[in-house]
Scaffold this motif. Structure first.
Motif, PDB file in Angstrom:
ATOM      1  N   GLY A  26       0.938  -1.516  -0.402  1.00 49.17           N
ATOM      2  CA  GLY A  26      -0.093   0.027  -0.393  1.00 49.17           C
ATOM      3  C   GLY A  26       0.923   1.791  -0.365  1.00 49.17           C
ATOM      4  N   VAL A  27       1.609   1.271   0.814  1.00 44.62           N
ATOM      5  CA  VAL A  27       2.879   1.838   0.799  1.00 44.62           C
ATOM      6  C   VAL A  27       3.502   2.799  -0.593  1.00 44.62           C
ATOM      7  CG1 VAL A  27       5.156   3.354   1.460  1.00 44.62           C
ATOM      8  CG2 VAL A  27       3.310   1.818   3.223  1.00 44.62           C
ATOM      9  N   THR A  29       2.149   1.981  -3.203  1.00 37.84           N
ATOM     10  CA  THR A  29       1.124   2.381  -4.394  1.00 37.84           C
ATOM     11  C   THR A  29       0.696   4.101  -4.303  1.00 37.84           C
ATOM     12  OG1 THR A  29       0.390  -0.191  -4.328  1.00 37.84           O
ATOM     13  CG2 THR A  29      -1.324   1.711  -4.892  1.00 37.84           C
ATOM     14  N   VAL A  30       0.170   4.200  -2.821  1.00 35.45           N
ATOM     15  CA  VAL A  30       0.400   5.078  -2.312  1.00 35.45           C
ATOM     16  C   VAL A  30       1.212   6.741  -3.163  1.00 35.45           C
ATOM     17  CG1 VAL A  30      -0.137   6.922  -1.115  1.00 35.45           C
ATOM     18  CG2 VAL A  30      -1.448   4.957  -0.806  1.00 35.45           C
ATOM     19  N   ILE A  31       2.818   5.989  -2.702  1.00 34.46           N
ATOM     20  CA  ILE A  31       3.494   7.246  -3.413  1.00 34.46           C
ATOM     21  C   ILE A  31       3.219   7.566  -4.713  1.00 34.46           C
ATOM     22  CG2 ILE A  31       6.156   7.769  -3.120  1.00 34.46           C
ATOM     23  CD1 ILE A  31       5.949   6.322  -0.365  1.00 34.46           C
ATOM     24  N   GLY A  33       1.708   6.664  -7.040  1.00 40.82           N
ATOM     25  CA  GLY A  33      -0.034   7.212  -7.200  1.00 40.82           C
ATOM     26  C   GLY A  33       0.187   8.610  -7.225  1.00 40.82           C
ATOM     27  N   GLY A  34       0.113   9.199  -5.798  1.00 41.15           N
ATOM     28  CA  GLY A  34       0.734  10.752  -5.591  1.00 41.15           C
ATOM     29  C   GLY A  34       1.207  11.549  -6.900  1.00 41.15           C
ATOM     30  N   SER A  38       0.794  14.049  -9.868  1.00 36.95           N
ATOM     31  CA  SER A  38       0.569  15.045  -9.106  1.00 36.95           C
ATOM     32  C   SER A  38       0.881  15.557 -10.792  1.00 36.95           C
ATOM     33  CB  SER A  38       1.174  15.221  -8.357  1.00 36.95           C
ATOM     34  OG  SER A  38       1.259  15.723  -6.808  1.00 36.95           O
TER      35      SER A  38
END
Length: 55
Positions: A26-27, A29-31, A33-34, A38
């Motif tokens: 998850g970590v 993926t979130v990074i 994805g951000g 952006s």
């Protein structure tokens, strides 16, 4: 005194393994994805003056 038994600890259950996998994956993926979100937003913002206005 020495302690008897298993010194490595108990083996994790399937639920704990699944939770660990979700957290570990998850970590990034979130990074990522951000970063992608952006960059797409920055591209739209940078090319906005070139697009014609429609009314």
């Amino acid at each position: 005194m020495t302690q008897g038994g298993n010194t490595m600890g108990d083996e994790p259950t399937w639920g704990e393994l699944l939770l660990t996998f979700v957290l570990v994956m998850g970590v990034p993926t979130v990074i990522v994805g951000g970063v992608v979100f952006s960059l797409v937003g920055l591209a739209f913002w940078a090319t906005a003056p070139e697009r014609p206005w429609r009314r």
